[in-house]
Design a protein around this motif. Structure first.
Motif, mmCIF file in Angstrom:
data_model
loop_
_atom_site.group_PDB
_atom_site.id
_atom_site.type_symbol
_atom_site.label_atom_id
_atom_site.label_comp_id
_atom_site.label_asym_id
_atom_site.label_seq_id
_atom_site.Cartn_x
_atom_site.Cartn_y
_atom_site.Cartn_z
ATOM 1 N N ASN A 97 0.805 -1.229 0.000
ATOM 2 C CA ASN A 97 0.000 0.000 0.000
ATOM 3 C C ASN A 97 0.835 1.274 0.000
ATOM 4 O O ASN A 97 0.477 2.258 0.641
ATOM 5 N N LYS A 98 1.928 1.254 -0.758
ATOM 6 C CA LYS A 98 2.808 2.427 -0.779
ATOM 7 C C LYS A 98 2.472 3.357 -1.953
ATOM 8 O O LYS A 98 2.216 2.910 -3.070
ATOM 9 N N ILE A 99 2.484 4.661 -1.653
ATOM 10 C CA ILE A 99 2.508 5.665 -2.722
ATOM 11 C C ILE A 99 3.979 5.840 -3.084
ATOM 12 O O ILE A 99 4.782 6.290 -2.273
ATOM 13 N N LEU A 100 4.342 5.443 -4.284
ATOM 14 C CA LEU A 100 5.754 5.351 -4.660
ATOM 15 C C LEU A 100 6.330 6.673 -5.148
ATOM 16 O O LEU A 100 7.505 6.960 -4.931
ATOM 17 N N GLU A 101 5.480 7.482 -5.810
ATOM 18 C CA GLU A 101 6.011 8.720 -6.390
ATOM 19 C C GLU A 101 4.845 9.603 -6.819
ATOM 20 O O GLU A 101 3.814 9.109 -7.284
ATOM 21 N N ILE A 102 5.012 10.900 -6.645
ATOM 22 C CA ILE A 102 4.075 11.849 -7.247
ATOM 23 C C ILE A 102 4.889 12.862 -8.034
ATOM 24 O O ILE A 102 5.926 13.346 -7.564
ATOM 25 N N ASN A 103 4.471 13.109 -9.253
ATOM 26 C CA ASN A 103 5.208 14.004 -10.146
ATOM 27 C C ASN A 103 4.274 15.152 -10.539
ATOM 28 O O ASN A 103 3.371 14.982 -11.359
ATOM 29 N N ASP A 104 4.483 16.311 -9.907
ATOM 30 C CA ASP A 104 3.575 17.426 -10.168
ATOM 31 C C ASP A 104 3.883 18.139 -11.474
ATOM 32 O O ASP A 104 3.124 19.016 -11.900
ATOM 33 N N GLU A 105 4.986 17.763 -12.126
ATOM 34 C CA GLU A 105 5.274 18.316 -13.451
ATOM 35 C C GLU A 105 4.539 17.511 -14.523
ATOM 36 O O GLU A 105 3.929 18.063 -15.438
ATOM 37 N N ASN A 106 4.592 16.180 -14.400
ATOM 38 C CA ASN A 106 3.885 15.309 -15.349
ATOM 39 C C ASN A 106 2.429 15.083 -14.962
ATOM 40 O O ASN A 106 1.670 14.457 -15.720
ATOM 41 N N ILE A 109 0.799 10.105 -10.467
ATOM 42 C CA ILE A 109 1.114 9.506 -9.181
ATOM 43 C C ILE A 109 1.271 8.002 -9.399
ATOM 44 O O ILE A 109 0.462 7.383 -10.093
ATOM 45 N N ARG A 110 2.344 7.432 -8.842
ATOM 46 C CA ARG A 110 2.598 5.991 -8.972
ATOM 47 C C ARG A 110 2.294 5.316 -7.640
ATOM 48 O O ARG A 110 2.800 5.750 -6.588
ATOM 49 N N VAL A 111 1.477 4.263 -7.676
ATOM 50 C CA VAL A 111 1.026 3.633 -6.439
ATOM 51 C C VAL A 111 1.032 2.114 -6.573
ATOM 52 O O VAL A 111 0.925 1.567 -7.675
ATOM 53 N N GLN A 112 1.133 1.449 -5.415
ATOM 54 C CA GLN A 112 0.911 0.010 -5.375
ATOM 55 C C GLN A 112 -0.583 -0.277 -5.300
ATOM 56 O O GLN A 112 -1.385 0.598 -4.962
ATOM 57 N N ARG A 163 -10.848 4.244 -15.760
ATOM 58 C CA ARG A 163 -10.063 3.955 -16.968
ATOM 59 C C ARG A 163 -9.514 5.224 -17.629
ATOM 60 O O ARG A 163 -8.533 5.173 -18.362
ATOM 61 N N ASN A 164 -10.123 6.356 -17.377
ATOM 62 C CA ASN A 164 -9.646 7.609 -17.957
ATOM 63 C C ASN A 164 -8.415 8.166 -17.248
ATOM 64 O O ASN A 164 -7.832 9.154 -17.702
ATOM 65 N N TYR A 165 -8.016 7.536 -16.137
ATOM 66 C CA TYR A 165 -6.902 8.056 -15.334
ATOM 67 C C TYR A 165 -5.767 7.058 -15.161
ATOM 68 O O TYR A 165 -4.770 7.368 -14.526
ATOM 69 N N VAL A 166 -5.906 5.874 -15.736
ATOM 70 C CA VAL A 166 -4.833 4.875 -15.675
ATOM 71 C C VAL A 166 -3.999 5.000 -16.939
ATOM 72 O O VAL A 166 -4.515 4.842 -18.051
ATOM 73 N N ILE A 167 -2.712 5.316 -16.790
ATOM 74 C CA ILE A 167 -1.872 5.482 -17.989
ATOM 75 C C ILE A 167 -0.782 4.420 -18.102
ATOM 76 O O ILE A 167 -0.217 4.233 -19.172
ATOM 77 N N GLU A 168 -0.507 3.729 -17.007
ATOM 78 C CA GLU A 168 0.469 2.635 -17.076
ATOM 79 C C GLU A 168 0.172 1.648 -15.948
ATOM 80 O O GLU A 168 -0.198 2.042 -14.841
ATOM 81 N N LEU A 169 0.330 0.359 -16.250
ATOM 82 C CA LEU A 169 0.142 -0.683 -15.244
ATOM 83 C C LEU A 169 1.296 -1.676 -15.285
ATOM 84 O O LEU A 169 1.817 -1.984 -16.358
ATOM 85 N N LYS A 170 1.658 -2.167 -14.108
ATOM 86 C CA LYS A 170 2.524 -3.342 -14.013
ATOM 87 C C LYS A 170 1.645 -4.502 -13.586
ATOM 88 O O LYS A 170 0.914 -4.416 -12.592
ATOM 89 N N VAL A 171 1.696 -5.572 -14.374
ATOM 90 C CA VAL A 171 0.780 -6.699 -14.188
ATOM 91 C C VAL A 171 1.562 -8.002 -14.154
ATOM 92 O O VAL A 171 2.413 -8.255 -15.016
ATOM 93 N N GLU A 210 0.936 -2.542 -9.679
ATOM 94 C CA GLU A 210 1.379 -1.147 -9.603
ATOM 95 C C GLU A 210 0.689 -0.349 -10.707
ATOM 96 O O GLU A 210 0.443 -0.872 -11.804
ATOM 97 N N ALA A 211 0.369 0.901 -10.411
ATOM 98 C CA ALA A 211 -0.324 1.737 -11.394
ATOM 99 C C ALA A 211 0.260 3.136 -11.411
ATOM 100 O O ALA A 211 0.602 3.697 -10.370
ATOM 101 N N LEU A 212 0.363 3.691 -12.611
ATOM 102 C CA LEU A 212 0.677 5.105 -12.788
ATOM 103 C C LEU A 212 -0.613 5.783 -13.199
ATOM 104 O O LEU A 212 -1.229 5.431 -14.209
ATOM 105 N N LEU A 213 -1.051 6.759 -12.400
ATOM 106 C CA LEU A 213 -2.343 7.400 -12.599
ATOM 107 C C LEU A 213 -2.180 8.850 -13.006
ATOM 108 O O LEU A 213 -1.268 9.534 -12.540
ATOM 109 N N LYS A 214 -3.078 9.305 -13.840
ATOM 110 C CA LYS A 214 -3.107 10.709 -14.240
ATOM 111 C C LYS A 214 -3.828 11.528 -13.170
ATOM 112 O O LYS A 214 -4.856 11.116 -12.633
ATOM 113 N N LEU A 215 -3.298 12.686 -12.865
ATOM 114 C CA LEU A 215 -3.952 13.644 -11.987
ATOM 115 C C LEU A 215 -4.341 14.874 -12.799
ATOM 116 O O LEU A 215 -3.827 15.082 -13.901
#
Length: 461
Positions: A97-106, A109-112, A163-171, A210-215
């Protein structure tokens, strides 16, 4: 039953304290929030995972030994989505349940997978950002489950669903291999869109780790209003008129009279219970625009015979309204021991007809009901109240459920907008989807899961 050797291998992968095998412990995972007695099935073991590598090792073990593998977050789904129908291993992601990274330029947010949805929003707000999907259980539901079901919520009308906010997944695939689908970029037209294949797949194609989400930038301000009507039809007409006037509220939610009364009885919120229907309308944007939006919406609603309009003047008032709306399911549970929460979608022009049909169906079978919905996108949630110990009520509910789903399809709708299919709706897939499409869906399942060990018996009969 799993052999002692397999149990010991699992303990070696994640440590003994992260492996549950006692019957009393397993009963906790015999159900999810669906709360249907037919789905009361025990897993053989529950394993708490903390790393992607652990998930891969467990997947390899399950694949080698043909053991069912079911992913589980908070278990808040309402369609029997994470019960172990044939036993097997439940992978519990609550410790991953870790928030791995948030990138306010891009604006990402990357999360488990085990991160709670509300925690994502709280982290994003520190940077003036916003994660719009807001299922009613967002304070407990996890992002892995939200992605697996393509959860929506009250703000889906304006902002879209998960689905409109998921831009990358690790599966992790069924055989333990790890793949990355999507990309870190804002746009991506490289090859097939496998990313969207996993969103809404209910854990049947792979295990999301793991998921990279759009903010998006958080709106400067928002304001909530409740608009009351004497008839359901008038409330739906008001929604149509608001949209025809080129207004786009963040939320257009509906509550019928029974919902208003039930909430007031068990969670007093100042709702007006003498009316047939209420619209919860939230507008957002720049502070200077809110009054203008509200005035236009209020004028339109009055033209559609709105009887009373209540505007939240403070943050506390707004939160009180939202708490009331989100407590609808819990309030209904005070009337009967069990609540079945439906999730069907029809074209907006058919909403009034669907609601009237739901009322007729339930009343013809002497079933208590309360109806809420994300009216802006045609997503209706009938809450049907019953007692599982009353066999007659259970039979009447099964008949009502059949009729309601078939009526939604007949009106040009579909089986789910945000809850998914799971076990509860798998029997209706043949009515909602043509034979060829269904055949290809099953081929996709077989391609990714040839041994049928990933969340078996979900989506398809």
């Amino acid at each position: 039953m799993l052999t002692n050797d397999i149990i010991n291998e699992l303990k070696n992968i994640v440590t003994s304290e992260n492996v549950l095998t006692n019957k009393e412990e397993l009963y906790v995972y015999a159900q999810d929030a669906t709360n249907t007695k037919e789905l009361n099935t025990l897993p053989d073991v529950v394993v708490f995972v903390e790393t992607t590598e652990q998930v891969q090792k467990i997947a390899r073990l399950a694949y080698k030994n043909n053991i069912p593998l079911i992913s589980r977050g908070a278990g808040t789904n309402l369609i029997g989505g994470c019960v172990a129908v044939d036993g097997g291993i439940i992978l519990n992601f609550s410790k991953m349940n870790k928030i791995l990274e948030i990138n306010d330029e891009n604006l990402t947010i990357r999360v488990q997978s085990g991160v709670v949805v509300n925690d994502i929003n709280e982290e994003a707000e520190k940077y003036g950002l916003f994660y719009p999907p807001d299922p009613s259980n967002l304070k407990v539901s996890t992002i892995g489950g939200s992605i697996a079901l393509n959860s929506g919520g009250a703000k889906s009308f304006k902002y879209g669903s998960t689905r409109n906010y998921v831009i990358e997944l690790k599966v992790v695939l069924a055989d333990g291999r790890l793949i990355t689908v999507g990309s870190k970029t804002a746009k991506n037209s490289t090859g097939y869109n496998l990313l969207q294949l996993f969103v809404g797949s209910e854990g049947t194609l792979g295990i999301i780790v793991e998921a990279l989400l759009k903010l998006v930038p958080k709106p400067e301000s928002s304001s909530v209003m409740l608009v009351y009507f004497d008839t359901v039809k008038e409330s739906i007409n008001a929604v149509t008129s608001v949209l025809k006037n080129k207004l786009c509220p963040a939320t257009l939610d509906f509550m019928d009279n029974k919902t208003l009364k039930t909430i007031e009885d068990f969670c007093p919120s100042g709702l007006l219970t003498q009316y047939a229907a209420a619209l919860l309308i939230e507008v957002d944007g720049f502070e200077c625009s809110l009054a203008y939006q509200q005035e236009k919406i209020a004028k339109i609603c009055r033209e559609q015979n709105a009887k009373e309009i209540k505007i939240a003047n403070t943050k506390e008032d707004a939160e009180k309204i939202w708490t009331a709306r989100r407590s609808a399911f819990g309030a209904c549970a005070k009337l009967k021991p069990n609540v079945e929460s439906g999730d069907i979608v029809v074209p907006r022009e058919k909403i009034s007809q669907l609601i009237e049909e739901i009322k007729k169906i339930c009343e013809s079978k002497n079933l208590l009901y309360a109806i809420v919905g994300h009216i802006g996108d045609g997503n209706i949630h009938p809450h049907i109240l019953l007692d599982y110990n009353n066999n007659e009520e259970c039979e009447h509910y099964k008949m009502a459920k059949d009729e309601i789903h078939k009526k939604a399809i007949e009106l040009g709708g579909t089986l789910s907008g945000e809850h998914g299919i799971g076990l509860e709706k798998s029997g209706y897939m043949q009515f909602a989807i043509d034979d060829v499409t269904l055949e290809y869906m099953k081929k996709v399942k077989k391609l990714f899961d040839e041994k049928n060990i990933l969340n078996p018996k979900k989506i398809f009969k």
